[in-house]
Design a protein around this motif. Structure first.
Motif, short mmCIF file in Angstrom:
data_model
loop_
_atom_site.label_atom_id
_atom_site.label_comp_id
_atom_site.label_asym_id
_atom_site.label_seq_id
_atom_site.Cartn_x
_atom_site.Cartn_y
_atom_site.Cartn_z
N ASP A 276 -11.54 35.46 2.39
CA ASP A 276 -11.39 34.37 1.43
C ASP A 276 -12.31 34.52 0.22
OD1 ASP A 276 -9.40 33.12 2.88
OD2 ASP A 276 -10.77 31.85 4.00
N MET A 277 -13.11 35.56 0.21
CA MET A 277 -14.01 35.83 -0.91
C MET A 277 -13.27 36.60 -2.00
SD MET A 277 -17.11 34.74 -0.02
CE MET A 277 -18.13 34.39 1.42
N THR A 317 -20.57 38.25 2.89
CA THR A 317 -19.74 39.40 3.28
C THR A 317 -18.30 39.16 2.83
OG1 THR A 317 -21.10 39.83 5.23
CG2 THR A 317 -18.90 40.80 5.20
N ALA A 318 -17.77 40.13 2.09
CA ALA A 318 -16.38 40.09 1.66
C ALA A 318 -15.70 41.37 2.14
CB ALA A 318 -16.30 39.99 0.13
N ILE A 319 -14.36 41.38 2.10
CA ILE A 319 -13.65 42.61 2.42
C ILE A 319 -12.78 43.02 1.24
CG2 ILE A 319 -13.65 42.31 4.92
CD1 ILE A 319 -10.79 41.31 4.74
N LEU A 320 -12.73 44.32 1.00
CA LEU A 320 -11.92 44.88 -0.08
C LEU A 320 -11.26 46.16 0.41
CD1 LEU A 320 -14.22 44.66 -3.26
CD2 LEU A 320 -12.20 43.28 -2.78
N THR A 321 -10.10 46.47 -0.15
CA THR A 321 -9.48 47.76 0.11
C THR A 321 -10.29 48.84 -0.60
OG1 THR A 321 -8.03 47.64 -1.82
CG2 THR A 321 -7.19 46.71 0.25
N HIS A 322 -10.12 50.06 -0.15
CA HIS A 322 -10.84 51.17 -0.80
C HIS A 322 -10.41 51.32 -2.26
CE1 HIS A 322 -12.20 51.94 3.17
NE2 HIS A 322 -11.06 52.44 3.61
N PHE A 340 -15.29 31.63 -4.12
CA PHE A 340 -14.43 31.12 -3.05
C PHE A 340 -14.24 29.61 -3.22
CE2 PHE A 340 -18.78 31.54 -1.58
CZ PHE A 340 -19.09 30.31 -1.00
N LYS A 341 -13.13 29.12 -2.69
CA LYS A 341 -12.76 27.71 -2.85
C LYS A 341 -13.55 26.81 -1.90
CE LYS A 341 -7.98 28.70 -4.24
NZ LYS A 341 -6.55 28.48 -3.91
N ALA A 342 -13.68 25.57 -2.29
CA ALA A 342 -14.31 24.58 -1.41
C ALA A 342 -13.48 24.39 -0.14
CB ALA A 342 -14.47 23.26 -2.15
N THR A 343 -12.17 24.55 -0.25
CA THR A 343 -11.29 24.40 0.93
C THR A 343 -11.37 25.60 1.88
OG1 THR A 343 -9.46 25.29 -0.38
CG2 THR A 343 -9.63 22.89 -0.22
#
Length: 350
Positions: A276-277, A317-322, A340-343
């Motif tokens: 969600d980041m 911590t976020a995730i990203l594709t290469h 990132f959203k409050a929700t």
């Protein structure tokens, strides 16, 4: 369809008591939990391998608590396949029907049909020890499905397989479930299985069911710190929440304030899933109420994507594709923005 009421069992030092679970007809249930939670013992008790000290197991309205395993109409597949090494693939698949006294022509036709479904027709005359792990697991699942069980129990059936084979078998399980409407209980540690297969997720710990719900409920709205951590929420912080006049809570975590949609105030936990980041090289223009600048401290390759650890005052911590990492030019030491959203902030107490 499957109703478990006040089930209690003692096996050596392990026990569970007063366990209750209802599974609807045609439901695909994923069971999660750490080692020693009792997941396999639960499935084996449903299958009749263990008999409970007390409680009831009912299948289609019939009490099967003390029914022999072979008379329950339940199939079970293990991670380690459990094929008969002295039999060919065809004989392994055929075994259950032969034991039931089904005529040979009917058995042969059924074996050929299900072997074609699983893409193992060319393996029928080979022995299990000459097969790959994926081919052995296909054989084990085909053998179980050929008996048309009312319920199929899967104990980590994909865990020992390589990524490509696991994805292929996962798709086959999905197709079989869609086609047959079979009721399935499936133990797994792979979160891809949850997204791809589950109608409902059951989380176990120390012989108890501690949360159950849809995949979205379990992964995005865990009821405790343990479940949030176990299901890979990664970003979990403890802070103090206060409600603002706009109806959005502000959670103070050290010197950082995170905004969240919640009615909880006071001491709370706040969790945000890494997916969600939003990562950007410049401030990100959106309605999201949480945006922080920071420095990349670590990049962890986890296969199809990487985890990006960013120090914003909090370690996020976020995730990203290469491909995204290359496009953004991200390396350790790069300055980036995390939004990132409050929700997207899940707030809980336990």
């Amino acid at each position: 369809m499957l109703e478990i009421t006040a089930l209690s069992i003692q096996l050596g030092e392990f026990s569970f008591s007063d366990l209750n679970l209802d599974v609807k007809e045609g439901e695909y249930c994923i069971i999660l939990g750490p080692t020693g939670a009792g997941k396999t013992i639960l499935l084996e008790t449903i299958a009749g391998i263990h008999y409970p000290k007390s409680g009831r197991i009912c299948l289609n309205g019939k009490d099967i608590t003390n029914t022999p395993p072979e008379s329950r109409g339940i199939g079970m597949v293990y991670q380690d396949y459990m094929l008969f090494p002295h039999m060919t693939v065809g004989e392994n698949i055929d075994f259950g029907l032969k034991e039931q006294g089904v005529a040979k022509p009917e058995r042969e036709a059924a074996v050929k049909k299900i072997a074609a479904t699983f893409g193992i027709s060319h393996l029928l005359d080979r022995h299990p020890q000459t097969l790959s792990g994926g081919e052995q697991q296909r054989t084990a699942i085909a053998r179980s499905l050929l008996l048309r069980p009312s319920v199929l129990l899967l104990d980590e059936p994909l865990s020992a397989l390589d990524t490509i084979t696991r994805e292929r078998l996962r798709n086959e399980l999905k197709a079989i479930h869609t086609e047959t409407g079979m009721t399935i209980l499936h133990i797994t540690h792979h979160f891809e299985d949850i997204y791809a297969l589950a109608d409902r997720v059951i989380v176990m710990r120390e012989g108890k069911i501690i949360q159950e719900g849809t995949p979205d409920t379990i992964l995005r709205h865990p009821i405790s710190h343990f479940i949030a951590n176990f299901t890979g929420m990664d970003n979990i912080f403890t802070g103090y929440a206060e409600m603002t006049s706009s109806g959005v809570a502000e959670i103070r975590i050290g010197t950082t304030i995170i905004r969240a949609v919640t009615e909880l105030t006071g001491q709370v936990h706040a969790g945000i899933r890494p997916e969600d980041m939003i990562i950007s090289s410049e401030p990100f223009t959106s309605s999201a109420q949480n945006s922080f600048s920071g420095v990349v401290t670590q990049i962890i390759d986890v296969g199809a994507y990487s985890k990006i650890i960013v120090d914003t005052g909090l370690l996020l911590t976020a995730i990203l594709t290469h491909q995204s990492i290359q496009r953004l030019g991200i390396t350790v030491g790069t300055s980036i923005w995390v939004t990132f959203k409050a929700t997207s902030v899940h707030v809980f107490r336990e």
